[in-house]
Design a protein around this motif. Structure first.
Motif, PDB file in Angstrom:
ATOM      1  N   LEU A 191       0.841  -1.205   0.000  1.00 48.75           N
ATOM      2  CA  LEU A 191       0.000   0.000   0.000  1.00 48.75           C
ATOM      3  C   LEU A 191       0.875   1.254   0.000  1.00 48.75           C
ATOM      4  O   LEU A 191       0.571   2.243  -0.686  1.00 48.75           O
ATOM      5  N   LYS A 192       1.978   1.225   0.739  1.00 44.05           N
ATOM      6  CA  LYS A 192       2.893   2.380   0.741  1.00 44.05           C
ATOM      7  C   LYS A 192       3.509   2.566  -0.644  1.00 44.05           C
ATOM      8  O   LYS A 192       3.674   3.686  -1.108  1.00 44.05           O
ATOM      9  N   TRP A 193       3.835   1.457  -1.276  1.00 42.95           N
ATOM     10  CA  TRP A 193       4.363   1.525  -2.648  1.00 42.95           C
ATOM     11  C   TRP A 193       3.335   2.191  -3.561  1.00 42.95           C
ATOM     12  O   TRP A 193       3.638   3.131  -4.297  1.00 42.95           O
ATOM     13  N   LEU A 194       2.095   1.712  -3.496  1.00 42.92           N
ATOM     14  CA  LEU A 194       1.040   2.237  -4.365  1.00 42.92           C
ATOM     15  C   LEU A 194       0.788   3.730  -4.084  1.00 42.92           C
ATOM     16  O   LEU A 194       0.507   4.508  -4.993  1.00 42.92           O
ATOM     17  N   HIS A 195       0.885   4.109  -2.817  1.00 44.63           N
ATOM     18  CA  HIS A 195       0.641   5.498  -2.427  1.00 44.63           C
ATOM     19  C   HIS A 195       1.872   6.387  -2.614  1.00 44.63           C
ATOM     20  O   HIS A 195       1.808   7.584  -2.333  1.00 44.63           O
ATOM     21  N   GLN A 196       3.000   5.789  -3.023  1.00 39.88           N
ATOM     22  CA  GLN A 196       4.247   6.542  -3.190  1.00 39.88           C
ATOM     23  C   GLN A 196       4.571   7.372  -1.945  1.00 39.88           C
ATOM     24  O   GLN A 196       4.836   8.573  -2.022  1.00 39.88           O
ATOM     25  N   THR A 197       4.528   6.691  -0.789  1.00 41.47           N
ATOM     26  CA  THR A 197       4.700   7.439   0.456  1.00 41.47           C
ATOM     27  C   THR A 197       5.387   6.620   1.537  1.00 41.47           C
ATOM     28  O   THR A 197       5.331   5.385   1.526  1.00 41.47           O
ATOM     29  N   LYS A 198       6.012   7.320   2.459  1.00 41.00           N
ATOM     30  CA  LYS A 198       6.511   6.711   3.697  1.00 41.00           C
ATOM     31  C   LYS A 198       5.509   6.929   4.828  1.00 41.00           C
ATOM     32  O   LYS A 198       5.687   6.432   5.935  1.00 41.00           O
ATOM     33  N   ASN A 199       4.467   7.710   4.576  1.00 36.38           N
ATOM     34  CA  ASN A 199       3.430   7.945   5.590  1.00 36.38           C
ATOM     35  C   ASN A 199       2.705   6.645   5.935  1.00 36.38           C
ATOM     36  O   ASN A 199       2.742   5.675   5.189  1.00 36.38           O
ATOM     37  N   ASP A 200       1.998   6.668   7.066  1.00 37.00           N
ATOM     38  CA  ASP A 200       1.109   5.551   7.384  1.00 37.00           C
ATOM     39  C   ASP A 200       0.015   5.466   6.327  1.00 37.00           C
ATOM     40  O   ASP A 200      -0.573   6.480   5.941  1.00 37.00           O
ATOM     41  N   VAL A 201      -0.264   4.242   5.876  1.00 34.49           N
ATOM     42  CA  VAL A 201      -1.457   4.017   5.047  1.00 34.49           C
ATOM     43  C   VAL A 201      -2.339   3.035   5.810  1.00 34.49           C
ATOM     44  O   VAL A 201      -1.939   1.890   6.057  1.00 34.49           O
ATOM     45  N   LEU A 202      -3.490   3.499   6.229  1.00 33.13           N
ATOM     46  CA  LEU A 202      -4.359   2.732   7.124  1.00 33.13           C
ATOM     47  C   LEU A 202      -5.545   2.161   6.359  1.00 33.13           C
ATOM     48  O   LEU A 202      -6.070   2.796   5.435  1.00 33.13           O
TER      49      LEU A 202
END
Lengths: 384, 384
Positions: free
Chosen positions: B46-57
């Motif tokens: 999910l972090k990969w898909l969101h292009q982020t290091k943020n939490d993905v909940l």
């Protein structure tokens, strides 16, 4: 061996093959006439299952989400609520009430013991100014396998006259008699991965006309969980927000199975499985966590003394591929729970008891007579 | 003919066979090590898909539920928010904000037109006392097929410095570039039945460190949608409440497929399908509802004049078994929408355009050259 898991926990519960295959069909549009027809059938069958003419609303949420909806839709900040708590879930409804600024008065009992209806009577009788706006009770406390005496508590709520009764029936609905209209239960919440025999993802809540009256003046903020919008949509066999269409189609199939089995048969099956499980556990000299008198039809909690609970769970899982539930919070590692809820038959109970016997032999549990568990379960089945 | 439905709506979107079959496996316990392993993989992807290091909940809820979570967790009653609204979903985030007692300032554009970033700039620049606590923007407005200029609006939010940016990326995430870390997007909500290629039932929300700072002092009441509890559980690859395990396993499979396809390929596929659809619709002399410049990769809205929109949808459905979406609210019956989101390929676009041509011939649509739609779509495919 892969794919041999037997899921004997009180949720998620086992799912029938025909339900899994119905769920695996390609999704259809949630605004299509075809889906509306499915919703019509589902809505009718939900009322049948709930034994009610009240609205039964379906929400995309876990049991906690739908219980939150059942609380916040009918109350305003500062309202006084009486919450029964004798386990993890009773605790949780108190926490939700507190989070939303309700004034929470808690009636507790030890984990493994039932709530005392007399304590409800006293509080409700003392409330002559009718300050108590709702009484929140967990029917089957899944964390301990205790069935609270909802019928008696509800009678005292009815004597009070003003308060709503809000019921967590998450692991009792579809397993034991919860006659909503006959008892006059105002708000009753439940979840798909329990007696419904489908995977988690849907919550259900039935709402009485008296609760809808309270809704009109309730001011806690809500939108996604605003049950008024679900009421309007449900009347049109629609949904306010995109529903999990595959789960709804699974539900349609499962409700069909339940109707063919019949409510009385479902309840007596759960009763029989619970009795057989308890008889077997006793015959194996393992202490039950709660008394027979208040035993939940959803799960039997066992508190072993001479063998480690987690060792039992570990061998059951690794060697026999049977998943049992552990304890929660303070009872983590101390108790284990055998689920017998939903799509569970005599066959499954014999399997789990047989494996439990084998596990206890392996772990050197001394005080047991080999074969006594199966003998005790079989004797319950022979009688009923 | 049964079982031939082609679902060309912007959600629920088509689901690959391998995802359906993964979902149809028997549920496993949500507290088991096996499920925790699945969650670990899903959370990373999910972090990969969101292009982020943020939490993905991940929340058991529709897109609306997760957008509500994205709003109420970071604000307090009376806080001022700037809401962009040019369609049904922008409207809805304004309604949620109002329901929770926020002070809502709305920037609107006509349905079918994009939000004007300059209006955001003006409001944000005028707010020298930093009263605006959040800006809520719908990236892809599904009701109209318009893609708002999130990048520019976000730049003005960053210039403001104080306000959070809360993004509805429900039909843009996984379809068009939404580089969360590069742009610094604080809260981004999305839903499973869209670019994710799985059925409805799960919502996702990514949360930046700046948003978590705001969470600490935000006082709107919450429990089921309290993202702080999801953050804690997610860090342990667990869930605060029973998750829809079958949908999570479907998600694991779908994310694997997406990783193999690659983000760039996914985005360019959506771009290509959108361009082909729009070229074909134009070639068939049907007016597009929005301009090419702001076209959403999720859906193309068409506003036919010489033929009734609902007649087109009806023939497409009854004769060719292709589901198109209708219009919403004021545009009900006036527009139809072709979904090209998620598990949709060139093959599907040729099918839907071919059927659209046949439908228009049947309905006597005069101004079209037979074959022009397929020719136009094929010409886009030939070039890219």
């Amino acid at each position: 061996m892969e794919d041999k898991l037997k899921l004997m926990i009180p949720g998620p519960t086992p799912v029938p093959e025909q339900v899994l295959l119905a769920m695996a069909k390609h999704p259809i549009g949630h605004r299509s006439p075809e889906f509306s027809e499915i919703m019509a059938e589902v809505n009718e069958n939900l009322k049948w299952l709930h034994q009610t003419k009240n609205d039964v609303l379906t929400v995309t949420a876990s049991g906690t989400g739908v219980m939150e909806a059942g609380i916040i839709n009918f109350l305003s900040a500062g309202d006084r609520v009486l919450v029964g708590s004798n386990g993890k879930f009773g605790d949780r409804w108190g926490k939700i009430s507190t989070a939303f600024g309700l004034e929470v008065d808690t009636i507790t009992a030890e984990w493994g013991k039932p709530l005392d209806p007399e304590q409800f009577r006293e509080k409700l009788e003392a409330d002559t100014e009718k300050q108590i706006k709702a009484v929140i009770v967990t029917h089957s406390e899944t964390s301990t396998g205790v069935l609270n005496d909802l019928e008696t508590i509800n009678r005292y709520v009815k004597d009070h006259g003003e308060a709503l009764i809000i019921v967590d029936a998450v692991t009792s609905l579809g397993a034991v008699n919860v006659p909503i209209d006959e008892w006059g239960l105002d708000v009753v919440g439940s979840g798909s991965q329990k007696g419904y025999m489908i995977p988690p993802g849907l919550g259900f809540v039935s709402v009485s006309p008296k609760a809808w009256e309270a809704y009109k003046t309730a001011t806690l903020p809500k939108f996604y969980l605003d049950l008024g919008t679900y009421k309007k949509s449900t009347a049109k066999n629609s949904n306010p927000f995109t529903p999990p269409v595959n789960l709804v189609i699974a539900l349609q199939t499962a409700l069909g199975m339940m109707k063919r089995e019949g409510l009385e048969s479902i309840f007596s099956r759960h009763q029989r499985l619970m009795e057989a499980t308890r008889a077997a556990v006793k015959a194996l000299s393992l202490p039950l966590f709660g008394s027979d008198e208040y035993a939940s039809p959803a799960a039997t909690a066992v508190i072993p003394t001479s063998v480690e609970s987690e060792q039992i769970r570990s061998v059951m899982k690794k060697r026999y591929n049977i998943a049992l539930a552990g304890g929660q919070d303070n009872y983590k590692g101390k108790i284990f729970r055998i689920g017998h809820l939903g799509f569970v038959s005599e066959q499954d109970i014999l399997t789990v008891i047989g494996a439990l016997e084998a596990t206890l032999q392996e772990l050197g549990h001394q005080s047991m007579t080999p074969g006594a568990g199966i003998a005790a379960a079989a004797s319950v089945f022979a009688k009923s």
